[in-house]
Design an enzyme around this catalytic site. Structure first.
Site, PDB file in Angstrom:
ATOM      1  N   PRO A   1       0.833  -1.201   0.000  1.00 36.48           N
ATOM      2  CA  PRO A   1       0.000   0.000   0.000  1.00 36.48           C
ATOM      3  C   PRO A   1       0.869   1.253   0.000  1.00 36.48           C
ATOM      4  O   PRO A   1       1.703   1.425   0.884  1.00 36.48           O
ATOM      5  CB  PRO A   1      -0.811  -0.115   1.298  1.00 36.48           C
ATOM      6  CG  PRO A   1      -0.681  -1.527   1.725  1.00 36.48           C
ATOM      7  CD  PRO A   1       0.613  -2.004   1.211  1.00 36.48           C
ATOM      8  N   GLU A   2       0.702   2.074  -1.014  1.00 36.56           N
ATOM      9  CA  GLU A   2       1.394   3.350  -1.094  1.00 36.56           C
ATOM     10  C   GLU A   2       0.321   4.431  -0.899  1.00 36.56           C
ATOM     11  O   GLU A   2      -0.824   4.095  -0.609  1.00 36.56           O
ATOM     12  CB  GLU A   2       2.091   3.479  -2.458  1.00 36.56           C
ATOM     13  CG  GLU A   2       2.982   2.256  -2.739  1.00 36.56           C
ATOM     14  CD  GLU A   2       3.666   2.270  -4.097  1.00 36.56           C
ATOM     15  OE1 GLU A   2       3.983   3.358  -4.591  1.00 36.56           O
ATOM     16  OE2 GLU A   2       3.896   1.181  -4.645  1.00 36.56           O
TER      17      GLU A   2
ATOM     18  N   HIS B   1      -4.616 -14.864   9.794  1.00 35.53           N
ATOM     19  CA  HIS B   1      -3.886 -13.612   9.509  1.00 35.53           C
ATOM     20  C   HIS B   1      -4.542 -12.368  10.093  1.00 35.53           C
ATOM     21  O   HIS B   1      -4.089 -11.261   9.824  1.00 35.53           O
ATOM     22  CB  HIS B   1      -3.664 -13.410   8.004  1.00 35.53           C
ATOM     23  CG  HIS B   1      -2.950 -14.545   7.350  1.00 35.53           C
ATOM     24  ND1 HIS B   1      -1.808 -15.116   7.867  1.00 35.53           N
ATOM     25  CD2 HIS B   1      -3.248 -15.240   6.225  1.00 35.53           C
ATOM     26  CE1 HIS B   1      -1.429 -16.108   7.078  1.00 35.53           C
ATOM     27  NE2 HIS B   1      -2.282 -16.204   6.086  1.00 35.53           N
TER      28      HIS B   1
ATOM     29  N   ARG C   1       1.964 -10.974   6.315  1.00 38.73           N
ATOM     30  CA  ARG C   1       3.393 -10.960   6.626  1.00 38.73           C
ATOM     31  C   ARG C   1       3.722 -10.460   8.030  1.00 38.73           C
ATOM     32  O   ARG C   1       4.873 -10.487   8.430  1.00 38.73           O
ATOM     33  CB  ARG C   1       4.133 -10.077   5.623  1.00 38.73           C
ATOM     34  CG  ARG C   1       4.026 -10.538   4.205  1.00 38.73           C
ATOM     35  CD  ARG C   1       4.930 -11.712   3.941  1.00 38.73           C
ATOM     36  NE  ARG C   1       4.721 -12.234   2.607  1.00 38.73           N
ATOM     37  CZ  ARG C   1       5.334 -11.806   1.521  1.00 38.73           C
ATOM     38  NH1 ARG C   1       6.214 -10.864   1.621  1.00 38.73           N
ATOM     39  NH2 ARG C   1       5.075 -12.326   0.355  1.00 38.73           N
TER      40      ARG C   1
END
Length: 275
Positions: free
Chosen positions: A2-3, A91, A110
């Site tokens: 995500p930017e 997750h 992650r």
DNA sequence: AGTGTTACCCGAACGC
DNA sequence: TGCGTTCGGGTAACAC
């Protein structure tokens, strides 16, 4: 990944569904996401707090509560979902439960994401501390322009792309959009920035604004897994010029992939010549 | 001081 | 299939 445009998209989605919700409980399943306090204090601090607003600074999401502020970075794969279900899915590492029965769920395959809790609502104070201190201007700020970049990079010999990824110089660009900005500016990602002219810097600033505006308008880029709070994909991936592309849409030549500053970099050797 | 490099977070994808 | 290896974005820490 995500930017800025993805985080902006997440922010808008959250604003639509959680403003005004009051926290009943918080459960943390993976401690290390929380950076600056203990899990116990973290959970306790939210009880009874209503969400007042959701803001964004660079790639950081800022949740404003009545008495506290939560700063959240999604890193590579962080996501927020809003669901009614109670069972923890795989997750999901932090669950915020609301009085209404809704839940806000932080999902991160992650576990790279980070959260910091501040026991104040004074945003100005928070902007002076880690992790938000030292962030450079965002591409859409009015005084983000060629002059700003030029003055920040006067003596730097670093490659253009590395500088675009440096959050203390420009905040919000990540690997995908840095590649795209170099392409729009017709500049080689490896070009040392001390060889650029003021016109080049102007061009870079305009390109960054253009790319970011378009990406936001399309709800961000979904390359692997990005979805917004409504679990909707972005559409900017269809507009990518060089990132993960094989052929240049201008000259038809092959897109080259090489590493610049250790990051996968895509560009057209013909349209982005080294000078 | 400024710059480049490395480590770290970890699961997925890959290769044998 | 199963197991070891590689990959990777953003950031901080480190080395030079």
């Amino acid at each position: 990944m995500p930017e800025l445009p993805e985080v902006e998209t997440v922010k808008k989605g959250l604003q639509e569904c959680i403003i005004g919700e009051e926290i009943a409980y918080v459960t943390v399943y993976y401690d290390r996401i929380i950076q600056n306090t203990t899990v116990t204090d973290f959970c306790k601090s939210f009880i009874g707090q209503k969400i007042v607003d959701v803001k964004r600074k660079g790639k950081y999401l800022i949740f404003i509560f009545q008495d506290v502020i939560l700063v959240s970075h999604l890193r590579m794969e962080g996501k927020y979902f809003i669901r009614h279900q109670e069972e923890k899915a795989k997750h999901e590492h932090i669950i915020f439960g609301f009085i209404s029965g809704k839940t806000l769920r932080y999902h991160d395959t992650r576990k790279f994401g980070t959260m910091e809790l501040f026991l104040t609502t004074n945003l100005k104070e928070i902007l002076k501390q880690k992790p938000l201190v030292n962030l450079g201007k965002e591409p859409l700020e009015p005084d983000f322009n060629g002059t700003y970049l030029h003055q920040k990079l006067l003596k730097s010999k670093r490659p253009l792309k590395s500088v675009l990824l440096d959050q203390t110089i420009v905040s919000g660009l990540g690997n995908i959009y840095a590649n795209e900005v170099c392409f729009y500016a017709h500049l080689n990602p490896s070009q040392p920035v001390n060889t650029l002219t003021s016109e080049d810097f102007q061009n870079i600033a305009i390109s960054a604004k253009k790319v970011i505006i378009k990406a936001i308008s399309l709800g961000g880029t979904t390359i692997r897994t990005f979805v917004n709070a409504h679990e909707i994909s972005g559409r900017f991936q269809n507009e990518l010029m060089v990132h993960m592309r094989k052929k240049c849409c201008i000259c038809g030549g092959e897109i080259t992939k090489e590493f610049v500053g250790g990051r996968g970099t895509y560009y057209c050797k013909n349209c982005q010549k080294m000078r």
